[in-house]
Design a protein around this motif. Sequence first.
Motif, mmCIF file in Angstrom:
data_model
loop_
_atom_site.group_PDB
_atom_site.id
_atom_site.type_symbol
_atom_site.label_atom_id
_atom_site.label_comp_id
_atom_site.label_asym_id
_atom_site.label_seq_id
_atom_site.Cartn_x
_atom_site.Cartn_y
_atom_site.Cartn_z
ATOM 1 N N LEU A 172 -35.888 21.864 -11.067
ATOM 2 C CA LEU A 172 -37.346 22.000 -11.031
ATOM 3 C C LEU A 172 -37.980 21.140 -9.939
ATOM 4 N N GLN A 173 -37.375 19.999 -9.667
ATOM 5 C CA GLN A 173 -37.925 19.123 -8.638
ATOM 6 C C GLN A 173 -37.874 19.759 -7.257
ATOM 7 N N ALA A 174 -36.977 20.728 -7.089
ATOM 8 C CA ALA A 174 -36.875 21.412 -5.797
ATOM 9 C C ALA A 174 -37.956 22.479 -5.645
ATOM 10 N N GLY A 175 -38.738 22.690 -6.707
ATOM 11 C CA GLY A 175 -39.831 23.645 -6.634
ATOM 12 C C GLY A 175 -39.463 25.053 -7.020
ATOM 13 N N PHE A 210 -27.549 28.990 -23.619
ATOM 14 C CA PHE A 210 -28.936 28.621 -23.334
ATOM 15 C C PHE A 210 -29.094 27.137 -23.010
ATOM 16 N N LYS A 211 -28.277 26.286 -23.605
ATOM 17 C CA LYS A 211 -28.359 24.862 -23.290
ATOM 18 C C LYS A 211 -27.981 24.609 -21.836
ATOM 19 N N ALA A 212 -26.940 25.306 -21.374
ATOM 20 C CA ALA A 212 -26.520 25.146 -19.976
ATOM 21 C C ALA A 212 -27.591 25.652 -19.023
ATOM 22 N N ILE A 213 -28.253 26.750 -19.390
ATOM 23 C CA ILE A 213 -29.321 27.285 -18.546
ATOM 24 C C ILE A 213 -30.475 26.298 -18.455
ATOM 25 N N MET A 214 -30.862 25.706 -19.581
ATOM 26 C CA MET A 214 -31.966 24.760 -19.572
ATOM 27 C C MET A 214 -31.620 23.516 -18.767
ATOM 28 N N ARG A 215 -30.358 23.071 -18.847
ATOM 29 C CA ARG A 215 -29.946 21.922 -18.034
ATOM 30 C C ARG A 215 -30.067 22.246 -16.546
ATOM 31 N N ALA A 216 -29.645 23.459 -16.184
ATOM 32 C CA ALA A 216 -29.698 23.870 -14.778
ATOM 33 C C ALA A 216 -31.145 23.988 -14.306
ATOM 34 N N GLN A 237 -29.895 29.716 -9.295
ATOM 35 C CA GLN A 237 -28.809 30.175 -10.145
ATOM 36 C C GLN A 237 -28.099 28.972 -10.728
ATOM 37 N N GLY A 238 -27.750 29.058 -11.975
ATOM 38 C CA GLY A 238 -27.054 27.939 -12.611
ATOM 39 C C GLY A 238 -26.919 28.186 -14.092
ATOM 40 N N GLY A 239 -25.943 27.575 -14.705
ATOM 41 C CA GLY A 239 -25.748 27.719 -16.131
ATOM 42 C C GLY A 239 -25.205 29.069 -16.548
ATOM 43 N N SER A 240 -24.719 29.844 -15.587
ATOM 44 C CA SER A 240 -24.251 31.191 -15.913
ATOM 45 C C SER A 240 -22.887 31.171 -16.590
#
Length: 306
Positions: free
Chosen positions: A91-94, A80-86, A98-101
């Motif tokens: 978020l700035q891209a709107g 979950f930490k990796a997902i939140m980092r991703a 996919q990321g943190g998988s």
Amino acid sequence: ATEVQALKTQAENMVKSSDESVFHPDQSSFIYDKDGNQLIELTNGTDATYCRYEDIPSEVIEAITSIEDKKFYRHNGVDFKAIMRAVKARLQAGKVTQGGSTITMQLAKLMYMEPSKTWQYKVEQIFLAMELEKRYSKEKILEFYLNNIYFANGYYGIDAACRGYFNCDLKDLDISQVAFLCAIPNSPSYYDPVTNMDHTITRRNLILQNMWDDGKITQEQYYEACKEEITLNRPKKTKNSIVNNFVDTYTYYCATRALMEQEGFTFQNYFDSEEEKKTYNEEYDELYASCQKKLYSGGYKIYTSI
């Protein structure tokens, strides 16, 4: 909350209703000429076999976990930490991409899901990963993963990639070759060693760096492996090889793109920014790999004007 619970229930049922056979290769597909004569059988590209965990060299396990999922043995399928980092990074891209998988999440996506970018997709992927971890051991999950991920050029699974690129048994690979193969699945088009060898070598070196940092190899092994020149040794086709090299490559390319169109993908050649082009290429690669896997293992009959 109701929708999330429904996704959780759906994930539980999907995993419970399947067995290990879902992780094994399926049916071949066939290409036919204009008169209905079979031209080519599309299989996994080589005489590859399904590799049990105990037959997979430890270097392969260490390389893939070092680059794809360092916490693999410590999480329950989700980091979950990796997902939140991703999420925070994108978020700035709107949108959330996919990321943190984890490896387990990648396996869930590969075997049970069609590519999508919705939040429901990500939530379902998380629940599927957690269900897989409840049902299977870490060793089994790695076995399933390494036998099903895509290594470009029609090779699915580590044994197919080994035979397809080096024409040898897994046990005969050295550490540099292992890292080289493990570089490909992250983006099979970008890291395709036939067309983008320099990209593959760059990621191979990154994997070796990770393995050194993680204490999996020594400093001397790292330097020697990075210096090693990789030479592909692809098996020669025996049946009408010149014609078939063109026919099968062009046909499965066209057929794969036809499947992508059925999935609603819109092809582009022009982009307003590098960010838009990068996002498009990532989505293209992901869906192309998914559709090509269907093509090779879904029992399709492909009729051509050849």
